[in-house]
Design an enzyme around this catalytic site. Structure first.
Site, PDB file in Angstrom:
ATOM      1  N   GLY A 126       3.208  11.599   5.817  1.00 42.87           N
ATOM      2  CA  GLY A 126       2.583  11.701   4.782  1.00 42.87           C
ATOM      3  C   GLY A 126       2.293  13.125   4.282  1.00 42.87           C
ATOM      4  O   GLY A 126       2.522  13.430   3.103  1.00 42.87           O
ATOM      5  N   ALA A 127       1.883  14.054   4.814  1.00 41.21           N
ATOM      6  CA  ALA A 127       1.688  15.500   4.333  1.00 41.21           C
ATOM      7  C   ALA A 127       2.783  16.608   4.713  1.00 41.21           C
ATOM      8  O   ALA A 127       2.611  17.566   4.685  1.00 41.21           O
ATOM      9  CB  ALA A 127       0.506  16.088   4.785  1.00 41.21           C
ATOM     10  N   GLU A 134       3.244   1.338  20.055  1.00 41.52           N
ATOM     11  CA  GLU A 134       4.008   0.204  20.845  1.00 41.52           C
ATOM     12  C   GLU A 134       3.872  -1.185  20.080  1.00 41.52           C
ATOM     13  O   GLU A 134       4.670  -2.216  19.799  1.00 41.52           O
ATOM     14  CB  GLU A 134       3.742   0.190  22.081  1.00 41.52           C
ATOM     15  N   ARG A 156      -5.256   6.574   8.316  1.00 41.16           N
ATOM     16  CA  ARG A 156      -5.479   6.532   9.826  1.00 41.16           C
ATOM     17  C   ARG A 156      -4.987   5.088  10.318  1.00 41.16           C
ATOM     18  O   ARG A 156      -5.476   3.966   9.764  1.00 41.16           O
ATOM     19  CB  ARG A 156      -6.803   6.763  10.134  1.00 41.16           C
ATOM     20  N   HIS A 200       4.358   9.817  10.876  1.00 43.77           N
ATOM     21  CA  HIS A 200       3.266  10.576  10.368  1.00 43.77           C
ATOM     22  C   HIS A 200       3.925  11.610   9.439  1.00 43.77           C
ATOM     23  O   HIS A 200       3.727  12.934   9.378  1.00 43.77           O
ATOM     24  CB  HIS A 200       2.577  11.264  11.425  1.00 43.77           C
ATOM     25  N   ASP A 225     -14.645   3.076  -4.509  1.00 44.11           N
ATOM     26  CA  ASP A 225     -15.247   4.117  -3.990  1.00 44.11           C
ATOM     27  C   ASP A 225     -16.538   4.146  -4.321  1.00 44.11           C
ATOM     28  O   ASP A 225     -16.847   4.764  -5.144  1.00 44.11           O
ATOM     29  CB  ASP A 225     -14.255   5.292  -4.180  1.00 44.11           C
TER      30      ASP A 225
END
Length: 399
Positions: A282-283, A267, A239, A280, A175
């Site tokens: 994750g959160a 697809e 993402r 989706h 990072d």
């Protein structure tokens, strides 16, 4: 065209279901939540696509109850002086838990094993024998002693890295923009990769936690895969567009990538070999949704009541202790002598400046100015006119 906005009871609109614990932040004396409002003071949103919406002159802020803001037209908001907030870290624990869960499940072939076991339905008394005969095809490997590469050491990545160390993994992180706060929270046992290529070459598992930008789009591509260990497992809970789908499909077929797990199915991805997709998630925990809603609401409330900005993605953070006396908050272009022109408007009405702050971000800036006493309502029209005449003012309001 610049606008000058005076204060009133503030209207909040939500475009998705927002946890009630977050909406309670907006007390009824000074705020009203009205989802039918066509021109609210602020909008709180989760995943609703706002790119086709038109915004009224009264809109001052949009708060995303989450980290990503791809569903919000940030550039358009900046040009109109609308502050866009997000909630970094509020959902970090939820994402960390699903990443580590998935890491172990992938390594032990748990997903494939569960799917295969379901096919034994109807075999009756033969099931125990079939299980013993079939389990060999799902022999996995332990994560202990393996190397996890963590790309992005923000709120989520740092938690993943620290907890992976506690699972006896070797952890290497990359990072180049790590913050001071994150650095303090990151274990000293996390090895630093000087380049992405180094991380790719050394990692048995890779998890990515970076925003989608022009620089990060399709960062996982043919070139990247060519530098990785054969059979590497990749987890993407950030993402979908971070990965070049054509290139990873080839890498999976060739065994360069052993398994790919993503929270962003489509697809193409669903047809790929050795790919596990989740919807989706994750959160998606009750705790995360509440944390994000509360954090988003508090940031909006603070901004509307005091002008202070924290966790904006398009304007600089800025803060002044709020005394309750007169304050003007102005968004403007970041050009020379702007502050001088604004203060001159105050001087022309013999208003004494008690405190001020000016912060810039790219081509835009934000200025807050406090005076010693409440601004007399009789002079507001003239002061409005003075500030509106300043070239480069986008929006301004008296608090």
């Amino acid at each position: 065209m610049s606008t000058f906005i005076t204060e009133k009871v503030k209207t909040i609109k939500t475009l998705n279901h927002i946890a009630e614990s977050g909406l309670k932040v907006f007390n009824q004396d000074h705020f009203t939540v009205d989802n039918n409002s066509e021109d609210p003071d602020a909008i709180v949103v989760r995943s609703f696509n706002m790119h086709e919406l038109e915004f009224g002159n009264n809109l001052k802020a949009i708060a995303r109850a989450g980290a990503g803001v791809n569903n919000i037209p940030v550039e358009k908001c900046t040009e109109q002086g609308i502050v866009v907030f997000n909630t970094p870290g509020a959902n970090a624990n939820a994402v960390k838990e699903i990443v580590l869960t998935s890491l172990m499940a992938l390594s032990r072939n748990l997903f494939a094993g569960v799917a295969w076991t379901k096919t034994l339905d109807g075999e009756g008394e033969q099931i125990p024998k079939l299980v013993e005969a079939g389990k060999k095809q799902f022999v996995g490997k332990e994560i202990k002693g393996k190397t996890l590469g963590v790309i992005g050491l923000g709120a989520i990545g740092a938690l993943v890295a620290n907890d992976a160390l506690d699972l006896d993994m070797d952890v290497i992180g990359f990072d180049p923009f790590i913050s001071v706060d994150t650095a303090w929270n990151l274990s000293r046992n996390v090895q630093r990769a000087m380049t992405l290529e180094q991380l790719f070459a050394e990692s048995d598992y890779i998890t990515v936690h970076v925003p989608l930008t022009n620089e990060t789009k399709e960062m996982f591509n043919k070139q990247a895969f060519s530098t990785m260990k054969p059979g590497v497992h990749i987890l993407n809970f950030s993402r979908g567009e971070l990965v070049n789908e054509i290139d990873i499909a080839v890498a999976l077929e060739d065994g360069i990538v052993g398994k790919y797990m993503t929270d962003f199915p489509n697809e193409n991805v669903l047809k790929m070999k050795n790919t596990i997709c989740t919807p989706h998630l994750g959160a998606s925990t009750r705790e995360s949704e509440e944390n994000c809603a509360i954090m988003a609401a508090r940031q909006v409330k603070e901004f509307l009541e005091t002008g202070n900005i924290k966790n904006s993605v398009n304007f600089p953070n800025a803060s002044l202790p709020f005394t309750g006396k007169g304050r003007v908050a102005a968004f403007h272009q970041n050009v020379p002598n702007m502050v001088g022109q604004i203060t001159s408007a105050f001087s022309s009405y013999h208003l004494n400046i008690a405190d001020m702050v000016n912060r810039s971000r790219g081509g835009y800036a934000y200025t807050m100015i406090d005076i010693d006493d409440q601004i007399n309502g009789d002079i507001i029209p003239g002061l409005v006119e003075k500030i509106n005449q300043i070239e480069g003012i986008i929006t301004a309001r008296i608090i």
